[in-house]
Design a protein around this motif. Structure first.
Motif, PDB file in Angstrom:
ATOM      1  N   ALA A  29       0.823  -1.214   0.000  1.00 44.02           N
ATOM      2  CA  ALA A  29       0.000   0.000   0.000  1.00 44.02           C
ATOM      3  C   ALA A  29       0.861   1.268   0.000  1.00 44.02           C
ATOM      4  CB  ALA A  29      -0.921   0.002   1.220  1.00 44.02           C
ATOM      5  N   MET A  30       2.019   1.190   0.686  1.00 44.75           N
ATOM      6  CA  MET A  30       2.900   2.359   0.749  1.00 44.75           C
ATOM      7  C   MET A  30       3.478   2.676  -0.630  1.00 44.75           C
ATOM      8  SD  MET A  30       3.157   3.746   3.637  1.00 44.75           S
ATOM      9  CE  MET A  30       1.847   3.312   4.739  1.00 44.75           C
ATOM     10  N   GLU A  77       2.257   1.726  -3.516  1.00 43.90           N
ATOM     11  CA  GLU A  77       1.196   2.125  -4.433  1.00 43.90           C
ATOM     12  C   GLU A  77       0.818   3.575  -4.202  1.00 43.90           C
ATOM     13  OE1 GLU A  77      -2.009  -0.646  -4.137  1.00 43.90           O
ATOM     14  OE2 GLU A  77      -1.119  -1.981  -5.625  1.00 43.90           O
ATOM     15  N   ALA A  78       0.725   3.958  -2.910  1.00 42.12           N
ATOM     16  CA  ALA A  78       0.352   5.336  -2.609  1.00 42.12           C
ATOM     17  C   ALA A  78       1.346   6.300  -3.229  1.00 42.12           C
ATOM     18  CB  ALA A  78       0.297   5.535  -1.093  1.00 42.12           C
ATOM     19  N   SER A  79       2.638   5.941  -3.106  1.00 42.93           N
ATOM     20  CA  SER A  79       3.676   6.816  -3.636  1.00 42.93           C
ATOM     21  C   SER A  79       3.623   6.879  -5.161  1.00 42.93           C
ATOM     22  CB  SER A  79       5.037   6.319  -3.171  1.00 42.93           C
ATOM     23  OG  SER A  79       6.049   6.997  -3.849  1.00 42.93           O
ATOM     24  N   LEU A  80       3.515   5.716  -5.785  1.00 39.29           N
ATOM     25  CA  LEU A  80       3.490   5.674  -7.252  1.00 39.29           C
ATOM     26  C   LEU A  80       2.252   6.378  -7.790  1.00 39.29           C
ATOM     27  CD1 LEU A  80       4.668   2.008  -7.717  1.00 39.29           C
ATOM     28  CD2 LEU A  80       5.941   4.052  -8.345  1.00 39.29           C
ATOM     29  N   ALA A  89       5.109   9.661  -8.177  1.00 43.15           N
ATOM     30  CA  ALA A  89       6.525   9.449  -7.868  1.00 43.15           C
ATOM     31  C   ALA A  89       7.051   8.332  -8.759  1.00 43.15           C
ATOM     32  CB  ALA A  89       6.694   9.076  -6.401  1.00 43.15           C
ATOM     33  N   GLN A 108      12.189   7.657  -6.652  1.00 48.88           N
ATOM     34  CA  GLN A 108      11.656   8.528  -5.602  1.00 48.88           C
ATOM     35  C   GLN A 108      10.914   7.716  -4.554  1.00 48.88           C
ATOM     36  OE1 GLN A 108       9.447  11.003  -8.324  1.00 48.88           O
ATOM     37  NE2 GLN A 108      10.744  12.774  -7.896  1.00 48.88           N
ATOM     38  N   ARG A 127      12.062   8.007  -0.796  1.00 45.16           N
ATOM     39  CA  ARG A 127      11.199   8.780   0.088  1.00 45.16           C
ATOM     40  C   ARG A 127      10.234   7.935   0.900  1.00 45.16           C
ATOM     41  NH1 ARG A 127      10.507  14.343  -1.417  1.00 45.16           N
ATOM     42  NH2 ARG A 127      12.027  14.896  -3.003  1.00 45.16           N
ATOM     43  N   VAL A 128       9.937   6.732   0.428  1.00 46.52           N
ATOM     44  CA  VAL A 128       8.944   5.933   1.153  1.00 46.52           C
ATOM     45  C   VAL A 128       9.535   4.626   1.682  1.00 46.52           C
ATOM     46  CG1 VAL A 128       6.728   4.749   0.992  1.00 46.52           C
ATOM     47  CG2 VAL A 128       7.066   6.926  -0.165  1.00 46.52           C
ATOM     48  N   PRO A 161      12.648   5.141   4.352  1.00 47.50           N
ATOM     49  CA  PRO A 161      12.194   5.599   5.675  1.00 47.50           C
ATOM     50  C   PRO A 161      11.346   4.550   6.385  1.00 47.50           C
ATOM     51  CG  PRO A 161      11.853   7.317   4.049  1.00 47.50           C
ATOM     52  CD  PRO A 161      12.290   6.098   3.296  1.00 47.50           C
ATOM     53  N   TYR A 162      10.532   3.830   5.614  1.00 43.50           N
ATOM     54  CA  TYR A 162       9.678   2.834   6.238  1.00 43.50           C
ATOM     55  C   TYR A 162      10.488   1.693   6.826  1.00 43.50           C
ATOM     56  CZ  TYR A 162       5.391   0.434   7.211  1.00 43.50           C
ATOM     57  OH  TYR A 162       4.364  -0.156   7.876  1.00 43.50           O
ATOM     58  N   PHE A 169      -7.129   4.811  -1.895  1.00 42.95           N
ATOM     59  CA  PHE A 169      -7.188   3.354  -1.761  1.00 42.95           C
ATOM     60  C   PHE A 169      -8.214   2.927  -0.723  1.00 42.95           C
ATOM     61  CE2 PHE A 169      -3.178   4.464  -3.562  1.00 42.95           C
ATOM     62  CZ  PHE A 169      -2.906   3.472  -4.473  1.00 42.95           C
ATOM     63  N   PHE A 221       1.713   7.891   4.679  1.00 42.89           N
ATOM     64  CA  PHE A 221       3.128   7.565   4.858  1.00 42.89           C
ATOM     65  C   PHE A 221       3.511   7.774   6.312  1.00 42.89           C
ATOM     66  CE2 PHE A 221       3.126   9.346   0.409  1.00 42.89           C
ATOM     67  CZ  PHE A 221       3.214   8.115  -0.206  1.00 42.89           C
TER      68      PHE A 221
END
Lengths: 401, 252
Positions: free
Chosen positions: A285-286, A288-291, A295, A299, A303-304, A307-308, B92, B98
């Protein structure tokens, strides 16, 4: 009825065996730790006079209590007058066992040196400003000479002492500071070298490499973990050390840098495998959210994903350090083993495990040196224990997310 | 003639051997809300993800036919996927903020687009949070972690995050399914507001929701688009028997 009973009995029996083996293991671990600390802490119950020896002064001398440091300075002739240690104005006369021939002939000492204790006692009577360093067996019981009392070994002396001379005479010096620093330097150096490469490899394998390349790379990297450390040490000694010597134009190539490089290579599999797992565990999900926000892949990684997975990567690094700190053989072979406080990565250093491995064989069982090595073992245990605790503390944080 | 904002022409999609979308023809106009309904596994989420090419992330996906935005094929060679995704925002099913601060979550899309102008970013963040009806609740704690928000607030944060880069189209994949009724109502009000500026496709399992928020409704079944018409018509007098059965709750 009997069948049921038998079945029940069998299950009980197996349970019993399992219980016993787990209990034995736990008890064994506890026993080892207890033994380690008992022997190691025992060092603080002893005086730093070399094993089986005694320091004697004439009964006329009013100084009968010295610190270890004063004794060392007296015998190194840094102190030459008794007033430097709180006594009279007189010059200090030194006496070691070898000097006996200046005073007595072999005949006088007897065939088996049976007159030796008496002779020494007499010499001390005649020389009121003498300090004698002799074996315990040559001290005359109820003699006229006076034993010098020396303080027990202090914690501060050991932890912060700069000099590690566990077999020196008349007093041993057990400063573990250079060894502690040597261990930490080599390990930190190893991580500084291994982290960029390891992280890069982990990112490549988790994010960029397609599954075919990954299938080749992963076993290869795991193979790195399977190479015996003595082989790494050999490689380091034969290949790395001469290269370092030539590149930096050194007298000897054995150095903290060589140790760090070899340990870095050895820590790579740990760092790569655990970081890769952490990176792969970033929820879909992380990404996908970024893409979905436009991004690009890179990136998203920077960026995701990173850090995660930072807590997992930290755990990898700390475990890598843990492995590096305890590593013995390879380090022993390439670091040059000079027990000095390191000031540069190009100097030889000596680590705790290397010290134990190199010196335990020549330390008499139960002696000061022996116990000092056990104390080093305790320190090493504490270091790795702290590291494991840190890893444990990081792990739940990762799960919470 | 008004151009169709979002359109699919004879669109087929396979996941490996699995035939997931079977020749879909679909279109909606600008500034309308289309609800995609149907039983689980019918292909509605897959269809939604065609329009920001999220299916590209899955291995072995193959596509035939055309998907168009403003009349241009989004699977054409000259199109850059990240450019497309800047025009087509997505929300979603589960809130997925994040692990960053509230502010940085909303600013993320701007930053990855290379925008560095500080006051512009601040303006966009505030505007987006206002659009997502979250500004009043978070304006004093923009630097707190997004994980401190409730589920409903997180979902509105995700909507704000999608709005920050000013997309033209918003794809919503069951945006309220993980939320309580009050949060759901807020999201629905929000969709109504957002319709003024955006074209919205929303996947939902909730019939009432579909009828409340959408202008048109498309019913999917086993990878086929059975019927797509005005929402009122779909829920009162659909052409197809299958649609009738589904919306009245007789199956699915």
């Amino acid at each position: 009825m009997i069948k049921h009973f038998l079945k029940d009995f069998k299950e009980r029996f197996i349970e019993g065996v399992l219980f016993l083996s787990s209990t034995t293991t736990s008890i064994l671990v506890v026993l080892i730790v207890v033994y380690l600390f008992k022997e190691g802490v025992g060092i603080f119950n002893r005086t730093p006079v070399a094993e089986g020896s005694e320091l004697l002064v004439s009964a006329a001398n009013k100084v009968n209590k010295l610190t270890a440091d004063e004794v060392r300075k007296i015998f190194e002739q840094e102190f030459t007058k008794w007033n430097q240690v709180g006594g009279s104005d007189a010059e200090i006369e030194l006496f070691r066992l070898d000097d006996i021939t200046n005073y007595y002939t072999d005949e006088q000492l007897g065939e088996n040196f049976e007159n030796m204790p008496h002779c020494i006692d007499t010499i001390l009577m005649q020389h009121p400003n003498m300090i004698a360093f002799v074996s315990k067996q040559y001290v005359l019981p109820n003699g006229r000479a006076c034993k010098v009392s020396i303080d027990k070994i202090a914690v501060k002396q050991v932890m912060l002492g700069n000099r590690w001379y566990p077999t020196a005479s008349p007093v041993v010096e057990l400063g573990i500071w250079p060894l502690l620093l040597g261990t930490i330097w080599v390990s930190i150096g190893a991580i500084l070298l291994a982290l960029p490469f390891g992280l890069a490899a982990a990112i490549y394998m988790a994010e960029i490499a397609d599954s075919r390349i990954r299938k080749i790379l992963k076993p290869l990297i795991e193979l790195l973990a399977g190479i015996p450390s003595v082989v790494y040490g050999f490689f380091g000694l034969v290949v790395m050390v001469p290269i370092i010597q030539q590149t930096f134009n050194l007298d000897v190539g054995q150095s903290a840098l060589a140790g760090s490089i070899i340990l870095g290579i050895m820590a790579l599999p740990t760092i790569i495998t655990i970081s890769e797992d952490a990176i792969r565990n970033t929820p879909r999900a992380m990404r996908e959210a970024s893409l979905a926000l436009g991004a690009n892949h890179w990136q998203t990684i920077v960026r995701v994903v990173l850090p995660y997975s930072v807590s997992g990567i930290t755990a990898a690094v700390i475990l890598g350090i843990g492995r590096a700190i305890g590593e013995t053989m390879a380090v022993l072979m390439v670091t040059g083993n000079a027990a000095v406080v390191p000031t540069s990565f190009l100097q030889p250093v000596r680590t705790i495990p290397a010290t134990i491995a190199a010196e335990l064989g020549e330390a008499p069982f139960g002696g000061i040196h022996f116990q000092a090595l056990f104390f080093l073992g305790c320190m090493l245990f504490l270091l790795t224990f702290i590291i494991n605790v840190i890893v444990e503390m990081l792990a739940p944080k990762k799960l919470k997310r | 003639m008004i151009l169709n904002k979002v359109e699919a022409q004879d669109l087929h999609l396979w996941y490996g051997d699995f035939y997931a979308l079977k020749g879909i023809n679909f279109s909606i106009k600008k500034n309308t809300v289309a609800a995609l309904i149907g039983p689980s596994g019918c292909g509605k989420s897959t269809f939604l993800r065609v329009f920001n090419r999220m299916n590209d992330l899955i291995d072995n996906v193959s596509i035939k036919g055309q998907a168009l935005i403003d009349g241009k094929n989004i699977y054409g060679k000259e199109l850059r996927v990240d450019e497309l995704r800047k025009r087509v925002g997505m929300v979603f099913q589960k809130p997925n903020p994040f692990p960053k601060s509230i502010f940085e979550n909303v600013a993320f899309g701007l930053r990855v687009n290379g925008i560095k102008h500080k006051t512009y970013i601040e303006e966009r963040v505030e505007k987006s949070l206002q659009q997502a009806a979250l500004w009043n609740e978070v304006k004093d704690k923009l630097n707190k972690s997004a994980f401190e928000l409730s589920g409903g607030q997180q979902q509105r944060l995700c909507i704000a995050r999608a709005l920050a880069i000013e997309p033209q189209i918003l794809l919503m994949d069951e945006p309220a399914s993980a939320l309580d009724p009050i949060s759901t109502a807020k999201i629905e009000d929000l969709i109504y507001e957002l319709k003024q500026e955006y074209t919205i496709l929303i996947v939902t399992h909730n019939m009432q929701q579909a009828s409340r928020v959408s202008d048109t409704t498309a019913f999917f079944y086993l990878g086929e688009l059975i019927e797509h018409d005005n929402t009122k018509k779909i829920f009162t007098a659909p052409d197809k028997m299958q649609t009738q059965n589904y919306v009245t709750g007789r199956f699915g």
